[in-house]
Design a protein around this motif. Structure first.
Motif, mmCIF file in Angstrom:
data_model
loop_
_atom_site.group_PDB
_atom_site.id
_atom_site.type_symbol
_atom_site.label_atom_id
_atom_site.label_comp_id
_atom_site.label_asym_id
_atom_site.label_seq_id
_atom_site.Cartn_x
_atom_site.Cartn_y
_atom_site.Cartn_z
ATOM 1 N N SER A 39 10.886 -22.368 -30.187
ATOM 2 C CA SER A 39 10.279 -22.164 -28.914
ATOM 3 C C SER A 39 9.066 -23.617 -29.091
ATOM 4 O O SER A 39 8.570 -24.008 -29.721
ATOM 5 C CB SER A 39 9.517 -21.136 -28.976
ATOM 6 O OG SER A 39 8.128 -21.103 -29.659
ATOM 7 N N GLU A 40 9.096 -23.983 -27.763
ATOM 8 C CA GLU A 40 8.022 -24.881 -27.606
ATOM 9 C C GLU A 40 6.589 -24.660 -28.065
ATOM 10 O O GLU A 40 5.860 -25.462 -28.304
ATOM 11 C CB GLU A 40 7.899 -25.362 -25.994
ATOM 12 C CG GLU A 40 9.411 -26.080 -25.470
ATOM 13 C CD GLU A 40 9.198 -26.540 -24.091
ATOM 14 O OE1 GLU A 40 8.060 -26.703 -23.491
ATOM 15 O OE2 GLU A 40 10.159 -26.432 -23.332
ATOM 16 N N LYS A 41 6.173 -23.425 -27.817
ATOM 17 C CA LYS A 41 5.121 -22.874 -28.034
ATOM 18 C C LYS A 41 4.721 -23.070 -29.586
ATOM 19 O O LYS A 41 3.686 -23.550 -29.886
ATOM 20 C CB LYS A 41 4.886 -21.420 -27.544
ATOM 21 C CG LYS A 41 3.471 -20.989 -28.211
ATOM 22 C CD LYS A 41 2.217 -21.225 -27.278
ATOM 23 C CE LYS A 41 1.086 -20.381 -27.463
ATOM 24 N NZ LYS A 41 0.930 -19.224 -26.532
ATOM 25 N N TYR A 42 5.598 -22.761 -30.363
ATOM 26 C CA TYR A 42 5.524 -22.722 -31.782
ATOM 27 C C TYR A 42 5.473 -24.225 -32.179
ATOM 28 O O TYR A 42 4.473 -24.449 -33.022
ATOM 29 C CB TYR A 42 6.878 -22.237 -32.506
ATOM 30 C CG TYR A 42 6.839 -22.353 -33.836
ATOM 31 C CD1 TYR A 42 6.204 -21.622 -34.876
ATOM 32 C CD2 TYR A 42 7.526 -23.674 -34.452
ATOM 33 C CE1 TYR A 42 6.068 -22.065 -36.257
ATOM 34 C CE2 TYR A 42 7.568 -23.880 -35.843
ATOM 35 C CZ TYR A 42 6.813 -23.212 -36.668
ATOM 36 O OH TYR A 42 6.690 -23.571 -38.169
ATOM 37 N N ASN A 43 6.219 -24.976 -31.529
ATOM 38 C CA ASN A 43 6.205 -26.405 -32.072
ATOM 39 C C ASN A 43 4.525 -27.069 -31.584
ATOM 40 O O ASN A 43 4.245 -27.742 -32.328
ATOM 41 C CB ASN A 43 7.389 -27.309 -31.278
ATOM 42 C CG ASN A 43 8.531 -27.042 -32.032
ATOM 43 O OD1 ASN A 43 8.490 -26.902 -33.017
ATOM 44 N ND2 ASN A 43 9.420 -26.967 -30.996
ATOM 45 N N TYR A 44 4.154 -26.526 -30.573
ATOM 46 C CA TYR A 44 2.828 -27.301 -30.072
ATOM 47 C C TYR A 44 1.683 -26.772 -31.099
ATOM 48 O O TYR A 44 0.886 -27.211 -31.559
ATOM 49 C CB TYR A 44 2.435 -26.498 -28.604
ATOM 50 C CG TYR A 44 1.173 -26.845 -28.265
ATOM 51 C CD1 TYR A 44 0.919 -28.274 -27.865
ATOM 52 C CD2 TYR A 44 0.109 -25.915 -28.281
ATOM 53 C CE1 TYR A 44 -0.551 -28.471 -27.461
ATOM 54 C CE2 TYR A 44 -1.164 -26.264 -28.033
ATOM 55 C CZ TYR A 44 -1.384 -27.428 -27.535
ATOM 56 O OH TYR A 44 -2.929 -27.903 -27.183
ATOM 57 N N VAL A 45 1.768 -25.537 -31.465
ATOM 58 C CA VAL A 45 0.924 -24.738 -32.291
ATOM 59 C C VAL A 45 0.820 -25.402 -33.602
ATOM 60 O O VAL A 45 -0.116 -25.729 -34.308
ATOM 61 C CB VAL A 45 0.973 -23.156 -32.436
ATOM 62 C CG1 VAL A 45 0.002 -22.645 -33.598
ATOM 63 C CG2 VAL A 45 0.657 -22.561 -30.999
ATOM 64 N N GLU A 47 1.752 -28.491 -34.259
ATOM 65 C CA GLU A 47 1.428 -29.739 -34.391
ATOM 66 C C GLU A 47 0.046 -30.066 -33.945
ATOM 67 O O GLU A 47 -0.881 -30.718 -34.359
ATOM 68 C CB GLU A 47 2.286 -30.302 -33.523
ATOM 69 C CG GLU A 47 3.794 -30.840 -33.984
ATOM 70 C CD GLU A 47 4.619 -31.555 -32.925
ATOM 71 O OE1 GLU A 47 4.324 -31.878 -31.957
ATOM 72 O OE2 GLU A 47 6.093 -31.547 -33.173
ATOM 73 N N ASN A 48 -0.628 -29.313 -33.007
ATOM 74 C CA ASN A 48 -1.928 -29.195 -32.623
ATOM 75 C C ASN A 48 -2.781 -28.344 -32.950
ATOM 76 O O ASN A 48 -4.118 -28.611 -32.612
ATOM 77 C CB ASN A 48 -1.568 -28.961 -31.035
ATOM 78 C CG ASN A 48 -0.722 -30.178 -30.456
ATOM 79 O OD1 ASN A 48 -1.251 -31.678 -30.806
ATOM 80 N ND2 ASN A 48 0.200 -30.087 -29.958
ATOM 81 N N SER A 88 -7.552 -17.596 -35.322
ATOM 82 C CA SER A 88 -8.197 -16.461 -34.493
ATOM 83 C C SER A 88 -7.503 -16.563 -33.115
ATOM 84 O O SER A 88 -7.185 -17.769 -32.926
ATOM 85 C CB SER A 88 -9.812 -16.830 -34.462
ATOM 86 O OG SER A 88 -9.929 -17.946 -33.696
ATOM 87 N N GLY A 89 -7.805 -15.464 -32.501
ATOM 88 C CA GLY A 89 -7.463 -15.697 -31.187
ATOM 89 C C GLY A 89 -8.017 -16.453 -30.080
ATOM 90 O O GLY A 89 -7.759 -16.905 -29.005
ATOM 91 N N ARG A 90 -9.153 -16.962 -30.729
ATOM 92 C CA ARG A 90 -9.949 -18.014 -29.828
ATOM 93 C C ARG A 90 -9.162 -19.334 -30.006
ATOM 94 O O ARG A 90 -9.487 -20.188 -29.022
ATOM 95 C CB ARG A 90 -11.436 -18.021 -30.568
ATOM 96 C CG ARG A 90 -12.510 -18.831 -29.895
ATOM 97 C CD ARG A 90 -13.864 -18.705 -30.508
ATOM 98 N NE ARG A 90 -13.768 -18.537 -31.922
ATOM 99 C CZ ARG A 90 -14.029 -17.021 -32.775
ATOM 100 N NH1 ARG A 90 -14.304 -16.167 -31.832
ATOM 101 N NH2 ARG A 90 -14.167 -17.101 -33.762
ATOM 102 N N GLU A 91 -8.337 -19.564 -31.120
ATOM 103 C CA GLU A 91 -7.712 -20.982 -31.171
ATOM 104 C C GLU A 91 -6.580 -20.889 -30.270
ATOM 105 O O GLU A 91 -5.919 -21.977 -29.874
ATOM 106 C CB GLU A 91 -7.449 -21.307 -32.516
ATOM 107 C CG GLU A 91 -8.772 -21.526 -33.223
ATOM 108 C CD GLU A 91 -8.572 -21.659 -34.876
ATOM 109 O OE1 GLU A 91 -8.030 -22.817 -35.170
ATOM 110 O OE2 GLU A 91 -8.716 -20.854 -35.488
ATOM 111 N N MET A 92 -5.663 -19.604 -30.235
ATOM 112 C CA MET A 92 -4.479 -19.438 -29.656
ATOM 113 C C MET A 92 -4.066 -18.182 -29.386
ATOM 114 O O MET A 92 -4.825 -17.113 -29.661
ATOM 115 C CB MET A 92 -3.586 -20.051 -30.727
ATOM 116 C CG MET A 92 -3.369 -19.067 -32.018
ATOM 117 S SD MET A 92 -2.142 -19.603 -33.007
ATOM 118 C CE MET A 92 -0.785 -18.827 -32.117
ATOM 119 N N ASP A 93 -2.927 -17.965 -28.710
ATOM 120 C CA ASP A 93 -2.418 -16.659 -28.382
ATOM 121 C C ASP A 93 -0.730 -16.643 -28.864
ATOM 122 O O ASP A 93 -0.458 -17.763 -29.158
ATOM 123 C CB ASP A 93 -2.313 -16.185 -27.039
ATOM 124 C CG ASP A 93 -1.676 -17.051 -26.050
ATOM 125 O OD1 ASP A 93 -0.545 -17.388 -26.205
ATOM 126 O OD2 ASP A 93 -2.304 -17.569 -25.067
#
Length: 109
Positions: A39-45, A47-48, A88-93
């Motif tokens: 998923s694009e979301k996994y790749n973003y998390v 890397e970023n 944490s949920g503050r950093e991502m979902d």
């Protein structure tokens, strides 16, 4: 009285998972999902936000109210169940980057 087990093969699949996490998953206090590494979301998390390339699974609270999402902690596990990251949920979902675990067999009732 027999204890309820959610997954028949949890201990065989995740041999390095801490006992408290095993118990919480088996009693459905916590939830485990597999990461969708395509998923694009996994790749973003990865890397970023954090480097989670060794993670295969994520554990999170079954009952966390969405109003408290920022306070939640996500435990990322490798293929043997060892914790490789805590975010944490503050950093991502987790939306759009998780799926049901293909290798865990739910107990039939």
């Amino acid at each position: 009285m027999k204890c309820h087990l959610k997954y028949e093969n949890l201990e065989a699949e995740l041999t390095e998972l801490e006992d408290v996490l095993k118990n919480s998953l088996q009693n459905e206090v916590l939830t485990i999902k597999q990461l969708n590494k395509g998923s694009e979301k996994y790749n973003y998390v990865n890397e970023n936000v954090r480097n989670i390339e060794d993670a295969e699974y994520v554990i999170f609270s079954t009952y966390m109210n969405e109003n408290y999402h920022e306070s939640e902690q996500f435990l990322f596990l490798d293929k043997k169940g060892k914790i490789v990251a805590t975010i944490s949920g503050r950093e991502m979902d987790l939306y759009d980057m998780i799926k049901d675990c293909e290798n865990l067999v739910e107990t039939k009732f």
